[in-house]
Design an enzyme around this catalytic site. Structure first.
Site, mmCIF file in Angstrom:
data_model
loop_
_atom_site.group_PDB
_atom_site.id
_atom_site.type_symbol
_atom_site.label_atom_id
_atom_site.label_comp_id
_atom_site.label_asym_id
_atom_site.label_seq_id
_atom_site.Cartn_x
_atom_site.Cartn_y
_atom_site.Cartn_z
ATOM 1 N N VAL A 1 0.786 -1.098 0.026
ATOM 2 C CA VAL A 1 0.004 -0.078 -0.127
ATOM 3 C C VAL A 1 0.718 1.355 -0.018
ATOM 4 O O VAL A 1 0.451 2.365 0.053
ATOM 5 C CB VAL A 1 -0.821 -0.018 1.184
ATOM 6 C CG1 VAL A 1 -2.011 -0.815 1.270
ATOM 7 C CG2 VAL A 1 -0.230 0.080 2.499
ATOM 8 N N THR B 1 3.765 -3.341 -8.553
ATOM 9 C CA THR B 1 4.558 -2.777 -7.482
ATOM 10 C C THR B 1 4.031 -3.290 -6.209
ATOM 11 O O THR B 1 3.587 -2.229 -5.348
ATOM 12 C CB THR B 1 4.624 -1.284 -7.541
ATOM 13 O OG1 THR B 1 4.962 -0.699 -8.834
ATOM 14 C CG2 THR B 1 5.751 -0.608 -6.539
#
Length: 405
Positions: free
Chosen positions: A184, A193
């Site tokens: 996050v 990612t």
């Protein structure tokens, strides 16, 4: 194909047939599991994986690239709370040892396992802890479900992220796709990612799995951005056991796309400190690359993100972000259209009543900004792209100012 809201509706989320997993606490975090190992004991083994392109890619990425090349990986080991990046030759030796010990525990060759790590950069694995934990797996129960695995690999995530889709096989049976993901922060991909692992019991050739998975990653994880920073450890993996039998390739692509999109939206909504999901849709571009470039310019703008957070009806910040793409000389501001929700702000030039409505639109938990570049009107192209992110809050600063302490 039917999506299931597994993360909310179920207390347990079984992995697809053919997979067995162990999740446990090696001591890398104060409380809870921090290492998991999954192995495919199905009749076949097909795999696909994509990785960060960071110049500082860690040993886990380097080793997994080697082991994933053949498309027949049989499992994965994930270590949380330590990225083992920028740790030199010792860090590479540590990662190899983790693979070897995990492989020995599940009865496969080290070359058949992939490895992923997440956490602080610049610190070696605490190998005494990991040795003790991994050597104890030979007699351990391998009954962990997807929710346990998703929980074990969290870092600053506030909750585990899972998604499930069912498919119909070519013989009328049922196959499942189960996905888990974490990440996050440090989200701006050259790939996906974060860490994501997608499991399926469909019987599929490696090339078909790779095509379905890469296509899904490109449309979802690669369209995710939290803070414009690209991590050093990011890994997305797909594994297929073959237990359920073959499925139509189009069905497989739809299932992978649905699972990856679900996970992408969960990751964006749970961005560090986030209070809102921000979606930017760009159409009417020369090609998809241009559409994605403009969409990311809007999504990654701190001024746009803070306006969304504060429900500030300053729609001009979106025009500013588009204008930064000055090398795209075929974008004519006179053809551009900007819409928040269903409210056009440019070229409509909203008055006081419309700005009040825009404020209400921006107070929602999900804000969608749509931009038509109008390049299509010149006959040059029809590109479009949707990207996913979140607002920028004071809490993001607090989380990252104190991350290692």
């Amino acid at each position: 194909m039917s999506p299931l809201n597994a993360a909310v509706a179920a207390q347990t989320i079984p992995l697809p047939a053919g997979f067995r997993a162990h999740s446990g606490a090696a001591g890398l975090r104060e409380h809870g599991d921090d290492v998991f190992v999954v192995v495919n004991n199905g009749p076949s083994a097909a795999s696909s994986a994509v990785f960060t392109r960071s110049l500082f890619a860690g040993p886990s990425v380097q080793l997994s690239r080697e082991n994933a090349a053949g498309g027949h990986a049989r499992g994965v080991v994930v270590v949380a709370k330590n990225a083992n990046v920028a740790t030199g030759e010792e860090g590479m030796a540590d990662a190899r040892e983790v693979l070897e010990r995990a492989a020995r525990a599940v009865g496969v060759a080290p070359e058949e396992l992939l490895i992923a790590s997440t956490g602080v950069i610049g610190r070696r694995y605490p190998m005494p802890m990991l040795r003790t934990h991994l050597d104890g797996l030979a007699g351990a129960e391998f009954d962990a479900d997807a929710l346990a695995l998703a929980t074990a690999m969290m870092t600053t995530d506030t909750h585990p992220k899972t998604a499930v889709v069912e498919m119909t096989t070519t013989t009328g049976g049922t196959a499942r796709v189960v996905g888990i993901a974490k990440g996050v922060g440090m989200i701006e991909p050259d790939m996906a990612t974060m860490i994501a692992v997608i499991f399926t019991d469909a019987a599929v050739e490696p090339a078909e799995l790779d095509a379905a998975f890469r296509g899904a990653v490109d449309q979802t994880f690669n369209c995710l951005s939290i803070d414009t920073d690209t991590s050093t450890s990011d890994t997305a993996i797909a594994l297929a056991s073959g237990v359920a039998g073959p499925v139509d390739q189009a069905e497989l692509r739809r299932a992978f796309a649905a699972v990856c999109l679900d996970l992408t939206r969960q990751l964006a909504r749970d961005g560090e400190g986030a209070t809102k999901l921000l979606t930017v849709e760009v159409t009417g571009a020369r090609d998809r690359e241009q559409a994605k470039r403009v969409a990311k310019a809007i999504l990654n703008s701190p001024l746009v993100k803070t306006a969304v957070h504060g429900a500030d009806p300053n729609w001009g910040r979106v025009a500013m972000a588009i204008g930064k793409c000055h090398e795209d000389t075929d974008i004519d501001p006179e053809r551009v259209r900007i819409v928040f929700g269903d409210l056009e702000t440019y070229p409509a030039f909203p008055g006081p009543a419309e700005l009040e409505r825009l404020t209400e639109i921006m107070r929602a938990e999900e804000v969608t900004i749509s931009v038509d570049l109008g390049v299509i009107e010149s006959g040059a192209g029809t590109g479009e792209c949707t990207v996913y992110g979140c607002d920028l809050t004071r809490e993001y600063i607090s989380i990252n100012a104190d991350y290692t302490t």
